[in-house]
Design an enzyme around this catalytic site. Sequence first.
Site, PDB file in Angstrom:
ATOM      1  N   HIS A 115      -0.046  -0.867 -13.667  1.00  0.00           N
ATOM      2  CA  HIS A 115      -0.971  -1.801 -13.037  1.00  0.00           C
ATOM      3  C   HIS A 115      -1.306  -2.964 -13.962  1.00  0.00           C
ATOM      4  O   HIS A 115      -1.844  -3.978 -13.523  1.00  0.00           O
ATOM      5  CB  HIS A 115      -2.253  -1.041 -12.656  1.00  0.00           C
ATOM      6  CG  HIS A 115      -3.198  -1.835 -11.807  1.00  0.00           C
ATOM      7  ND1 HIS A 115      -3.754  -3.019 -12.226  1.00  0.00           N
ATOM      8  CD2 HIS A 115      -3.664  -1.630 -10.569  1.00  0.00           C
ATOM      9  CE1 HIS A 115      -4.542  -3.489 -11.279  1.00  0.00           C
ATOM     10  NE2 HIS A 115      -4.489  -2.666 -10.267  1.00  0.00           N
ATOM     11  N   CYS A 116      -0.978  -2.861 -15.256  1.00  0.00           N
ATOM     12  CA  CYS A 116      -1.519  -3.845 -16.206  1.00  0.00           C
ATOM     13  C   CYS A 116      -0.491  -4.823 -16.773  1.00  0.00           C
ATOM     14  O   CYS A 116      -0.593  -6.023 -16.554  1.00  0.00           O
ATOM     15  CB  CYS A 116      -2.189  -3.114 -17.368  1.00  0.00           C
ATOM     16  SG  CYS A 116      -3.586  -2.126 -16.839  1.00  0.00           S
ATOM     17  N   ILE A 117       0.490  -4.296 -17.500  1.00  0.00           N
ATOM     18  CA  ILE A 117       1.338  -5.177 -18.317  1.00  0.00           C
ATOM     19  C   ILE A 117       2.155  -6.167 -17.465  1.00  0.00           C
ATOM     20  O   ILE A 117       2.309  -7.317 -17.867  1.00  0.00           O
ATOM     21  CB  ILE A 117       2.271  -4.368 -19.259  1.00  0.00           C
ATOM     22  CG1 ILE A 117       1.528  -3.193 -19.898  1.00  0.00           C
ATOM     23  CG2 ILE A 117       2.908  -5.252 -20.318  1.00  0.00           C
ATOM     24  CD1 ILE A 117       0.597  -3.520 -21.001  1.00  0.00           C
TER      25      ILE A 117
END
Length: 456
Positions: free
Chosen positions: A286-288
């Site tokens: 979900h982030c990088i």
Amino acid sequence: MAVSESYSVESAKSSLAQDLLKKIKQSSANVGVIGLGYVGLPLVELFCRQEFSVVGFDIDDAKVDRLNAGESYIGHIPSETVAGLVSDHQFEATNNFDRLKEVDIIVCCVPTPLTRHREPDLTAIIATAEAILPRLQPGQLVILESSTFPGTTDEIVRPILEQNGLEAGRDFFLAYSPEREDPGNKTHTAKTTPKVVGADGDDALAVASAIYDRIIDATVMVSDSRTAEAVKLTENIFRSVNIALVNELKIIYDRMGIDVWEVIDAAASKPFGFMPFYPGPGLGGHCIPIDPFYLTWKAREFDVPTRFIELAGEINTHMPNYVLKKLAEALNDNFSRSVKGSRILILGIAYKKDVDDMRESPSLVLIERLEEAGALVDFHDPFIPLVPHTREHDALSGRASVDLSPEMLESYDAVLLSTDHTPVDYKMISMNAPLIIDTRNKAYRGPDAKAVIVKA
Ligand SMILES: NC(=O)c1ccc[n+]([C@@H]2O[C@H](COP(=O)([O-])OP(=O)(O)OC[C@H]3O[C@@H](n4cnc5c(N)ncnc54)[C@H](O)[C@@H]3O)[C@@H](O)[C@H]2O)c1
């Protein structure tokens, strides 16, 4: 930057902040967590462990029902933990946002994806702020934890919350604290990982630091919310750029006949000035793959270029193409086969090792591209028995993981090792599959391995 020392009640200027500090010290502050996902649910557990009562808010009725029935949907939070908190009346989940009036502290952990045009999608943050607005009480502390661009708390959340006349810093408190949850990390837990906190105003910083000091080993205070927002994006951009670098080096060294993993491991023997990052089939989670574009979008407002960050994104996004090229070459060179008509097993569809989260996983892109090219594709993932609904790859939802056996491994033309989960029997795979495309340097290469192994 300063590591927070526990605030004394007297250190707060306003009586509202002093009252809240007292409640935090006595664990009598009631906490509301909005968004009960991978970030929100572990946070609920941390608050409950320190004897705080927690109400969890979510718009997903199915999640609310499951939690209230004592069922967890997150691998590393056991159902027994949730059941214990619910039966002790320490935790309750609800979709009734009127209950926000009951709590002293509101922590927002809602999603921050990208739109189809790869721009920040703040729909959930705005909806959350609008849900809080009519229920906002004097003296409440509102903390945003979702990853987002610098200025979100101050320029987007704050104006919404102030619409009914209450003023941040005077009537209620507003802060930002990025989440550093690393699912699957057994060394650094949410409790032992220092927490960065930024707030606009001394009292807001005092109450926000005080609550995190109660549940986390160390709290790191920064000047304001936008600095704290920038900290989170910087951490994830650092990873994205370094992963892109080793992905590019992988392609360069492969052409030179040099093994990038051997290079990285040897370089990591340098005790200073080098930090190992490892290549793979692309970026997931979900982030990088997402957060860097929150900064590039915001930077446009200031007319500053973000070429480095965008280049990293471009290289990482391109990696599945490189892996597929290596697969096609290996089938062609070793077995005179084309991708079309070949039976391919994707090993691991979670975005990283030993987690049950497959958001943005490059494995899904690999499945789709292979099927577009006419391959027959199955997958095996011990952590993901069924592909859940996803925004970008919904056609794959409902597909089931196949079991591994020597006979079925022999029946595939190639195994594409995409995610290296610990419980997988890599020896059995190398002893039975004809070809392994190894994107993680994990395939078993002993003398009894039968497979042709190609690193990619
Ligand atoms: N997953 C991670 O490892 C991780 C790590 C660090 C930061 N983050 C950040 O934390 C935030 C949350 O991520 P996550 O992984 O927990 O997401 P998630 O999708 O697992 O959970 C989000 C939850 O919010 C709920 N939700 C959506 N809109 C809502 C609304 N308007 N009101 C109430 N609930 C709503 C969803 O139903 C879901 O249960 C994101 O900004 C993410 O970038 C995630």
